[in-house]
Each structure stands twice: as C-alpha cells, then as structure tokens.
Write an enzyme that holds these catalytic residues in place. Structure first.
Site, PDB file in Angstrom:
ATOM      1  CE  LYS A  84      -4.220  -2.510   2.088  1.00  0.00           C
ATOM      2  NZ  LYS A  84      -4.400  -2.932   3.414  1.00  0.00           N
TER       3      LYS A  84
ATOM      4  CD  GLN B 128      -3.536  -4.589   6.391  1.00  0.00           C
ATOM      5  OE1 GLN B 128      -3.961  -3.252   5.833  1.00  0.00           O
ATOM      6  NE2 GLN B 128      -4.020  -5.111   6.193  1.00  0.00           N
TER       7      GLN B 128
ATOM      8  CG  ASP C 216      -9.818  -0.175   4.837  1.00  0.00           C
ATOM      9  OD1 ASP C 216      -9.334  -0.795   3.738  1.00  0.00           O
ATOM     10  OD2 ASP C 216      -9.360  -0.151   5.651  1.00  0.00           O
TER      11      ASP C 216
HETATM   12  N1  GUN Z   1      -7.113  -6.983   5.882  1.00  0.00           N
HETATM   13  C1  GUN Z   1      -7.186  -7.911   5.188  1.00  0.00           C
HETATM   14  N2  GUN Z   1      -7.971  -6.988   4.004  1.00  0.00           N
HETATM   15  C2  GUN Z   1      -7.651  -5.250   3.854  1.00  0.00           C
HETATM   16  C3  GUN Z   1      -8.764  -4.377   3.695  1.00  0.00           C
HETATM   17  O1  GUN Z   1      -9.465  -4.423   2.768  1.00  0.00           O
HETATM   18  N3  GUN Z   1      -8.340  -3.309   4.743  1.00  0.00           N
HETATM   19  C4  GUN Z   1      -7.823  -3.479   6.051  1.00  0.00           C
HETATM   20  N4  GUN Z   1      -8.141  -2.312   6.536  1.00  0.00           N
HETATM   21  N5  GUN Z   1      -7.367  -4.203   6.540  1.00  0.00           N
HETATM   22  C5  GUN Z   1      -7.792  -5.162   5.820  1.00  0.00           C
END
Ligand code: GUN
Length: 308
Positions: free
Chosen positions: A62, A106, A129
């Site tokens: 990311k 996350q 998100d």
């Molecule tokens: N953990 C696995 N996929 C995601 C996601 O799309 N967003 C977040 N914040 N954590 C994750």
C-alpha cells in the site's frame, strides 16, 4: 497498455486484474499530479499494529503504491501490546492532520482491541477503506457521490463492467448472486450491483441448496473464503464469474527449501467454471490487484473532496 480481457482455450474471457489495476493506478497518478499542481498533495496514512507477516506485506504494498501515485505516504507501526486508547489517540491525531486525506488501519487488530470502535473513530471523509457505518449507509442509500466505497467490491465492479461491456450486455436486469455476506465484501458488493439495477441475491453458509441458487445467476460474485467451494458445473452457460477468494492450499512436491509447496486458489473451481463462463477472473491475478488500486483511487477522491 496490456489487454484486460484475454480469450481462453474454452472461449471464455479471462479478466486480467493486474492490467486493469495498472490502468487505474495510471489514472490516479494523473489525477494526483493535477491536484498537486493545484497545491494539494493527496496524503495516505496506514496504521499497522503488531507483526502479522501477511499484514506487513499488504501494508508495504500500500505504501509503495501510494508513492508510485505521487502521494504523501506515512506508515505508523505500533507494537502488538499497544493499548486501545493509544491507537484511538493516533487515529484522532490523523483525523485532524490536514496533510492526511486517507486513513487505513490494517486488519486484523490484536484481540485486546475493539476493531469496530477503532474503525468508527476514523473520520468518515478520511475512511478510504469505506468501513465506517456512515460510508456503509451512504452506499446503502445509493449516494456514491458522498460515500467512500470499500476497495475490493469497488474493484470487482470495475472488472465486471469491463467483461459485460466486452460481451455487449448491461448489468441492469441481470440475476446476480453474491456468495458471502461480510461487511467488507459481500454486503457492499450487493449494494453496488443493486445500484446497477441487477436483481441481487446474497447467499451464505446457511443458504439452502446453494448449487441451484448459483445455477440461476447471470453474474456470480464469490466471496466466502472457502477454497474452490463453488463448483464448475454450478455456473450457468455464459455467466460472468468474479472470484474474490484468495486461499492458500497445499500444492504438489517440495520447494527449493525442501518445504511442501503451496498454491493460491479462489472460492471458485476455476478449471471447471471456465468451461461454462463467458468471462471469469483468475486467482491469483484477478480481483486481488484491484484492492490496492481502489485504495489509491479512494485516497485521491478524499483529497479532491477535501479541496472542495
Ligand atoms: N486486511 C485485509 N484486507 C484489508 C482491507 O481491505 N483493509 C484493511 N484495513 N485491512 C485489511
């Protein structure tokens, strides 16, 4: 630019998520450059608590994608024993930081932390998100202009639209079956399909005779997290299949280190389904790459909205 749709031996279109993601990232980088020229640099903050190896990999990608797009990118890595109050305080600080337009915490978080409370602390306008109840609500009332939409379903819809356009079919009026009812994928995916005027069924672990429900679908979105649960002969001839699942299963033989090999499979039996589908996403290389590019797209959107 690479073709997003490639015809397989069986005649089905294979939807290339890597190529589609690269195209989205290109557009986001252009949009970011325009915004930077106007005096605003999109800023993304990613927060990681603990040392979960899979989360570390995601967070790193990311950050890398954000830099590729020309964003201001910051990562906060906190120890696994971080008190909930400290994490909340960090989110509140990021909420009021004008250089940050997008905040991502996350998941999963350590067990002593109430994830929902943390997600609800993120300012809805910075919730890239799309997990905050305000954004879920805006999506549910069909207000995509104000909502931030969860990345995986938003990316899945782009792949679906590419395939439907190539097949010369509208999504409107199609029977769409979403298998899985999570807040992160299944429910928002159903809302997006409904907004496109599909007739939407959400199936799940308690659905009776799942095979016959899937067999009537023109569009199948699989997001259950069970390896190859959707069998090839459940797919109606000419259906479009979007496989959100990414499951690691045992492979054959040993790798260079002498460990048992593993491989990634989706929630759909690809080899079987490709014989019936008009278009299908592979795993890996289908929906997976779309999640990160949509996160960048949401961050650009949040920065544009902040500018007004
Ligand atoms: N953990 C696995 N996929 C995601 C996601 O799309 N967003 C977040 N914040 N954590 C994750």
């Amino acid at each position: 630019m690479a073709d997003i749709l490639v015809t397989s031996e069986s005649g089905a279109l294979i939807i290339d998520g890597k190529a589609a993601s690269a195209a989205v990232l290109d557009e986001v980088a252009k949009g970011a450059a325009e915004l930077i020229a106007a005096g605003i640099r999109p800023g993304l903050a990613v927060v990681l608590v603990g040392e979960d190896p899979a989360s570390q990999v995601y967070v790193k990608s990311k950050g890398k994608a954000a830099e590729t797009c020309g964003f201001h990118s910051v990562q906060h890595t906190l120890p696994v024993e971080t008190p909930q109050a400290d994490l909340i305080a960090l989110v509140q600080k990021l909420n009021s930081d004008p250089a940050i337009h997008g905040i991502l915490v996350q998941l999963p978080l350590p067990k002593h932390i109430d994830s929902q409370l943390v997600l609800e602390t993120i300012a809805p306008a910075k919730d890239v998100d799309g997990f905050h109840p305000v954004n879920a609500g805006l999506l549910a009332i069909g207000d995509r202009k104000r909502a931030l939409v969860p990345c995986t379903p938003a990316g899945s819809l782009i792949l679906l639209q590419k395939a439907m356009d190539a097949l010369g079919r509208p999504i409107a009026g199609c029977d769409a079956v979403v298998v899985g009812r999570s807040n992160i994928v299944g429910k928002p995916m159903a809302q997006l399909l409904l907004a496109e005027s599909a007739t939407v069924t959400i199936a799940h672990s308690r659905t009776k005779d799942l095979a016959s429900v899937v067999k009537r679908a023109d569009i199948v979105v699989a997001a259950v997290g069970i390896p190859e649960m959707i069998k090839g002969d459940w797919i109606k001839k000419g259906a479009v299949v979007i496989d959100v699942g990414i499951n690691r299963v045992a492979g054959e033989g040993l790798n260079a280190k002498g460990e048992p090999k593993t491989r990634l499979v989706g929630d759909v039996d690809f080899a079987g389904a490709v014989k019936h589908a008009a278009a299908i996403t592979p795993v890996p290389g289908g929906v997976g790459p779309m999640t990160i590019c949509m996160l960048m797209s949401n961050t650009l959107t949040a920065a544009r909205r902040a500018k007004g």
